[in-house]
Design a protein around this motif. Structure first.
Motif, PDB file in Angstrom:
ATOM      1  N   ASP A 182       0.874  -1.500  -0.053  1.00  0.00           N
ATOM      2  CA  ASP A 182      -0.160   0.304  -0.312  1.00  0.00           C
ATOM      3  C   ASP A 182       0.909   1.559  -0.330  1.00  0.00           C
ATOM      4  N   GLY A 183       0.768   2.164  -0.920  1.00  0.00           N
ATOM      5  CA  GLY A 183       1.267   3.288  -1.133  1.00  0.00           C
ATOM      6  C   GLY A 183       2.739   3.130  -1.960  1.00  0.00           C
ATOM      7  N   LEU A 184       3.081   2.043  -2.153  1.00  0.00           N
ATOM      8  CA  LEU A 184       4.312   2.044  -2.998  1.00  0.00           C
ATOM      9  C   LEU A 184       4.738   1.748  -4.484  1.00  0.00           C
ATOM     10  N   LEU A 185       3.078   1.150  -5.362  1.00  0.00           N
ATOM     11  CA  LEU A 185       2.858   1.108  -6.473  1.00  0.00           C
ATOM     12  C   LEU A 185       2.536   2.270  -6.821  1.00  0.00           C
ATOM     13  N   PHE A 186       3.049   1.825  -8.732  1.00  0.00           N
ATOM     14  CA  PHE A 186       3.128   3.481  -8.927  1.00  0.00           C
ATOM     15  C   PHE A 186       2.826   3.220 -11.132  1.00  0.00           C
ATOM     16  N   ASP A 187       2.289   3.346 -11.989  1.00  0.00           N
ATOM     17  CA  ASP A 187       2.483   2.864 -13.002  1.00  0.00           C
ATOM     18  C   ASP A 187       4.300   3.589 -13.267  1.00  0.00           C
ATOM     19  N   GLY A 188       4.655   2.841 -14.050  1.00  0.00           N
ATOM     20  CA  GLY A 188       6.084   3.044 -14.683  1.00  0.00           C
ATOM     21  C   GLY A 188       7.566   2.646 -13.957  1.00  0.00           C
ATOM     22  N   LYS A 244       0.555  -0.839 -14.412  1.00  0.00           N
ATOM     23  CA  LYS A 244       1.265  -1.353 -15.264  1.00  0.00           C
ATOM     24  C   LYS A 244       2.570  -0.335 -16.226  1.00  0.00           C
ATOM     25  N   ASP A 245       3.417  -0.698 -16.575  1.00  0.00           N
ATOM     26  CA  ASP A 245       4.215  -0.173 -17.354  1.00  0.00           C
ATOM     27  C   ASP A 245       5.410  -0.516 -16.601  1.00  0.00           C
ATOM     28  N   LEU A 246       5.487  -1.416 -16.013  1.00  0.00           N
ATOM     29  CA  LEU A 246       6.349  -2.132 -15.390  1.00  0.00           C
ATOM     30  C   LEU A 246       7.828  -2.403 -16.070  1.00  0.00           C
ATOM     31  N   THR A 247       9.156  -1.729 -15.066  1.00  0.00           N
ATOM     32  CA  THR A 247      10.881  -2.307 -15.651  1.00  0.00           C
ATOM     33  C   THR A 247      10.787  -3.145 -14.778  1.00  0.00           C
ATOM     34  N   ILE A 248      10.976  -4.584 -14.420  1.00  0.00           N
ATOM     35  CA  ILE A 248      10.761  -5.321 -13.781  1.00  0.00           C
ATOM     36  C   ILE A 248      12.541  -5.658 -14.004  1.00  0.00           C
ATOM     37  N   ILE A 249      13.161  -5.460 -13.796  1.00  0.00           N
ATOM     38  CA  ILE A 249      14.800  -6.056 -12.809  1.00  0.00           C
ATOM     39  C   ILE A 249      14.720  -7.739 -12.475  1.00  0.00           C
ATOM     40  N   ASP A 275      12.786   1.083  -7.328  1.00  0.00           N
ATOM     41  CA  ASP A 275      11.903   1.496  -6.731  1.00  0.00           C
ATOM     42  C   ASP A 275      11.048   1.123  -5.320  1.00  0.00           C
ATOM     43  N   LEU A 276      11.441  -0.641  -5.515  1.00  0.00           N
ATOM     44  CA  LEU A 276      10.713  -1.617  -5.074  1.00  0.00           C
ATOM     45  C   LEU A 276      11.586  -2.349  -5.126  1.00  0.00           C
TER      46      LEU A 276
END
Length: 234
Positions: A13-19, A46-51, A151-152
């Motif tokens: 909660d409060g951590l996720l955002f598009d991009g 959405k529009d996530l960059t996943i490492i 970011d996370l």
């Protein structure tokens, strides 16, 4: 500071955002943060960059986010177990920043250590080296790689205490410890949470200072490839 949340959705909660950029621990399907992945899918971000070393398999792990077309770009090392990944990449729907596996591990470790860049021989003379700074050291050519931060970070451990000090189990350790250090916020999911002092301090793999949010999860632990012998050959 209470780091324990009732479930992954509450912890995110409060951590996720598009991009946004997310680091996800695991190697194949070993040591993956199953609960956090499901909660991210349910959130609609959405529009996530996943490492991550890889993108799960079709229909499981990070493959769920891929199937739902929530991932814009993968920063990975091994991508060979996912047909949807192949389809999206070849059709131009998915960006890929491909890394030699050791380079990916070191980029994550460097990011967590505050190191912005380093030089490595791996990839010299290949497409991996295109556009990167080249330097000679002791008569050998190296290329510069940059540290990675996110970011996370979502990681999966075995046991943790209430302050987030964490132990991983055997090969499930893989990319998880370094990713725990390289996220602006780290969410860890574990199989068991104990009180402070119950873990052997000499065996702690991730210090609690790196973990901001913690949950006790339920895990399927699916096997990526199951190979068995016939009874007569066993």
């Amino acid at each position: 500071m209470n780091k324990i949340y009732p479930d992954a959705s509450a912890a995110l909660d409060g951590l996720l955002f598009d991009g946004m950029t997310i680091m996800a621990g695991g190697f194949g399907l070993c040591g993956i943060p199953e609960n956090a992945i499901d909660a991210i899918l349910e959130s609609g971000v959405k529009d996530l960059t996943i490492i991550s070393n890889n993108c799960g398999v079709d229909g499981f792990g990070l493959g769920k986010l891929l199937d739902a077309k929530r991932i814009k770009k993968m920063v990975s090392s091994y991508v060979g177990e996912n047909k949807e990944f192949e389809r999206q990449f070849l059709s131009g729907e998915l960006e890929l920043e491909f890394n030699p596996q050791g380079t990916l591990a070191e980029r994550i470790r460097a990011g967590g250590a505050g190191i912005p860049g380093f030089y490595v021989k791996t990839g010299v003379g290949t497409v991996i080296a295109e556009g990167k700074d080249h330097r000679d050291f002791n008569g050998e050519t190296y290329i510069m790689e940059t540290g990675l931060v996110a970011d996370l970070s979502i990681v999966k451990g075995w046991k943790a205490d209430t302050q987030g000090n964490m132990i991983y189990r055997k090969t499930a350790r893989n990319f998880n410890p370094m990713m725990a250090t390289a996220g602006k916020v780290t969410l860890a999911e574990v199989e068991e949470i104990v009180e402070v002092g119950e873990l052997d301090a000499d065996n702690i793999h991730t210090a609690g200072i790196f973990v901001q949010r913690l949950i006790k999860g339920e895990f399927e632990k699916r096997i990526e490839q199951r190979t068995t012998r016939t009874k007569e050959n066993a």
